[in-house]
Design an enzyme around this catalytic site. Structure first.
Site, mmCIF file in Angstrom:
data_model
loop_
_atom_site.group_PDB
_atom_site.id
_atom_site.type_symbol
_atom_site.label_atom_id
_atom_site.label_comp_id
_atom_site.label_asym_id
_atom_site.label_seq_id
_atom_site.Cartn_x
_atom_site.Cartn_y
_atom_site.Cartn_z
ATOM 1 N N ASP A 131 1.370 0.316 -7.066
ATOM 2 C CA ASP A 131 1.505 0.985 -5.776
ATOM 3 C C ASP A 131 1.602 2.508 -5.915
ATOM 4 O O ASP A 131 2.248 3.011 -6.833
ATOM 5 C CB ASP A 131 2.786 0.454 -5.115
ATOM 6 C CG ASP A 131 3.028 1.018 -3.731
ATOM 7 O OD1 ASP A 131 2.266 0.668 -2.819
ATOM 8 O OD2 ASP A 131 3.989 1.797 -3.558
ATOM 9 N N GLU A 158 -3.547 1.332 -6.766
ATOM 10 C CA GLU A 158 -3.711 1.802 -5.390
ATOM 11 C C GLU A 158 -3.628 3.319 -5.369
ATOM 12 O O GLU A 158 -2.596 3.898 -5.692
ATOM 13 C CB GLU A 158 -2.625 1.252 -4.472
ATOM 14 C CG GLU A 158 -2.883 1.654 -3.024
ATOM 15 C CD GLU A 158 -1.662 2.129 -2.254
ATOM 16 O OE1 GLU A 158 -1.713 2.096 -1.024
ATOM 17 O OE2 GLU A 158 -0.676 2.565 -2.866
HETATM 18 C C1 GLC Z 1 1.535 1.976 -0.526
HETATM 19 C C2 GLC Z 1 1.612 0.716 0.293
HETATM 20 C C3 GLC Z 1 2.255 1.031 1.596
HETATM 21 C C4 GLC Z 1 3.645 1.537 1.314
HETATM 22 C C5 GLC Z 1 3.601 2.731 0.365
HETATM 23 C C6 GLC Z 1 4.960 3.097 -0.151
HETATM 24 O O1 GLC Z 1 0.749 2.932 0.062
HETATM 25 O O2 GLC Z 1 0.332 0.167 0.446
HETATM 26 O O3 GLC Z 1 2.286 -0.070 2.446
HETATM 27 O O4 GLC Z 1 4.267 1.917 2.500
HETATM 28 O O5 GLC Z 1 2.818 2.466 -0.757
HETATM 29 O O6 GLC Z 1 5.419 2.186 -1.098
#
Ligand code: GLC
Ligand code: MG
Length: 567
Positions: free
Chosen positions: A226, A298
């Site tokens: 993440d 991500e």
């Molecule tokens: C990423 C997740 C999102 C979350 C953020 C903070 O972007 O996809 O949903 O709020 O991280 O952890």
């Protein structure tokens, strides 16, 4: 690659007899990935919130639709300020989702079915309710610098204490929050309930490796990492944090976009962490055997940065930095837009790393049926599965669920909720999602017509198209994509997108997708006569019918077809 002057016979013959081995494609390279949002997938106990036993009971469905691996948004203990992305205990299951036994049972069932489980690893921050943060507040041994603490500055004019820098959080407002108890500010990229870890602390890094180890030992197959762009922030040698420059993008000083994030995003140290974790995962695999432990990253970051995530020439990191290019597609998108966004990825990532993946939706963005249009939902399913590499589908998009704008109360809704409504399984109560009296978000009232059960019985349904495409993805033509001549794609006209996939034995598949609301004419595409194998509901053609592509053909508005030719 704009048009289709591909497939020169000698090249193909060469490919056919050389090692064109589809078996050399690792599991994550040409996979059908599926994201489950655990709150919304399946509720087993009637409390209106999805849970692990619910997921386990629906794994057979994932198998049915041809999924390779499923990634779960966070399932860990959390006060749910950011719906589980604020973790209070990294090795405990959120009780509403179930127990560790439920988790083990889910993994066992998945593996029995040949499905892989990918967990969301959230290393940038914890919840403020995490024991580690509580210890850090109290400056307990080793935890003192576990998070990013600072005294802040004294404003020369007012004499008041102010945050260390002008940094804003991603969700808006200052990224620094004062803690009364410790009498210092702490830094958070996201909510104030999500304090950022201090990665310069070796103890933080050790703790995170322990978290990874814990889940690997329970049989997890891969991780989705993440918020990678947000790991590190610049701290100057004198211990201060430099202000970021104003971007000019908005006048709202509280918005994240108000500043250009030269000190809080995409810092070069971020990739070092990916390399560190990759080394750890590879070592774990060497010791324990089994398949490649993949790392999905991500990151909404520039392509050059994503390229370094994979491999910067000296180190390897994440195999799959998510390709969010198609998230940009709106209901005005044309075939040319798709071509441009595909090229944007392929020109760098294919050229350098021979890797591609295509994310079409997730829990942070409007669903494709709403964003790109219901008439083009099936088309995008076909396109994302037919392009080389891995497809990534968000639960519910395989049946074309649209967003549902819900009324927000302060405790039950954030701005990203419209794409998080319960999965629509059938036409019974709560769409078969829950036997309870209410559900955490309302079920979309369209569920009686739009659900899995119903689409199973309809030949050209979104679900059937998804299934056919995930099945095609497993065939030689779609797996043999690393060799020259294995694929080509491009916009034939402003509105018509074409993808050609070729197997070692020369079997060929051709996707033709009309993004527009007009009839499109195509002349002399190839000298082959091909057979319709998949047709969307906008097509007047029958599966099994033949078409001579040396002649003029027409595509109806939004018509998308997959054609096949075999020698
Ligand atoms: C990423 C997740 C999102 C979350 C953020 C903070 O972007 O996809 O949903 O709020 O991280 O952890
Ligand atoms: Mg439940």
């Amino acid at each position: 690659m704009s048009s289709v002057s591909l497939l020169v016979l000698p090249i193909l013959l060469l490919c056919a007899c050389s090692a064109f081995a589809a078996s050399e494609v690792d599991w994550w390279e040409a996979a059908t990935l599926y994201q489950i949002y655990p709150r919304s997938f399946m509720d087993s106990d009637g409390d209106g919130v999805g849970d692990l036993n619910g997921i386990t009971s629906r794994l057979a469905f994932l198998k049915e639709i041809g999924v390779t691996a499923t990634w779960l948004s966070p399932i860990y203990d959390s006060p749910m300020a950011d719906m589980g992305y604020d973790i209070s205990n990294f090795t405990k299951i959120y009780p509403v989702f179930g127990t560790m036994e439920d988790f083990d049972a889910m993994v066992a069932k998945a593996h029995e079915l040949g499905l892989k489980i990918i967990l969301d690893f959230v290393p940038n921050h914890s919840s403020d309710e995490c024991e580690w943060f509580q210890k850090s507040i109290k400056r307990e041994d080793g935890y003192d610098d576990f998070y990013i603490w600072d005294d802040g500055k004294i404003d020369a004019e007012t004499g008041k204490r102010v945050p260390p820098s002008n940094w804003n959080s991603v969700f808006g407002g200052p990224a620094w929050t004062w803690n009364e108890q410790r009498q210092q500010y702490y830094f958070h990229q996201f909510l104030s309930k999500q304090p950022d870890f201090n990665f310069t602390s070796p103890m933080v890094r050790r703790h995170l490796i322990e978290v990874l180890t814990f889940w690997l030992e329970r049989g997890v197959d891969a991780f989705r990492i993440d918020a990678v762009p947000h790991f590190y922030e610049l701290r100057l040698a004198n211990g201060t944090y430099p202000d970021e420059p104003v971007s000019g993008l908005t006048n709202d000083t509280t918005k994240h976009d108000y500043y250009t994030h030269i000190y809080t995003k995409d810092q070069p140290e971020n990739i070092e962490l990916l390399y560190e974790w990759r080394e750890f995962l590879d070592e774990f695999q060497r010791q324990h055997g089994g398949d490649t432990l993949a790392m999905v990253a991500e990151a909404y970051a520039p392509i050059e940065v994503l390229s370094d995530y994979i491999n910067n020439g000296t180190h390897v990191g994440s195999q799959l930095p998510m390709n969010f290019n198609f998230i940009q597609l709106r209901d005005t998108a044309t075939a040319k837009d798709v071509e441009r966004l595909a090229n944007h990825w392929m020109d760098v990532m294919w050229t350098r790393h021979k890797t591609a993946n295509w994310v079409i939706g997730n829990h942070d963005n409007s669903r494709p049926a709403t964003r790109i249009g219901e008439k083009r939902a099936d088309m995008m399913t076909i396109v994302t599965h037919a392009l080389p590499g891995t497809s990534v589908t968000y639960y519910g998009d395989e049946i074309g669920m649209p967003d549902l704008a819900t009324e927000c109360t302060p405790t039950n809704c954030d701005f990203r909720d419209p794409e998080r409504t319960p999965m629509q399984w059938d036409s019974t109560k709560n769409a078969g999602f829950s036997a309870g009296n209410s559900t955490w978000l309302p079920v979309n009232p369209n569920y009686k017509l739009l659900n899995v059960q119903r689409q199973r019985g309809v030949a050209r349904s979104t679900l059937q198209i998804f299934k056919s495409m995930s099945a095609l993805k497993k065939t030689p033509a779609f797996r043999a994509f690393k060799e020259e001549g294995g694929f080509s794609y491009g916009a034939l006209t402003e509105q018509v997108f074409q993808i050609v996939r070729t197997a070692p034995n020369l079997e060929e598949y051709r996707v033709l997708a009309n993004f527009g609301g007009q009839v499109e004419r195509l002349d002399d595409l190839t000298n082959k006569t091909m057979e319709y194998v998949i047709v969307t509901s906008h097509s007047p053609h029958r599966v099994g019918a033949k078409v001579d592509l040396s002649k003029r053909i027409y595509l109806m508005p939004y018509e998308t077809v997959v054609l096949r030719w075999a020698a």
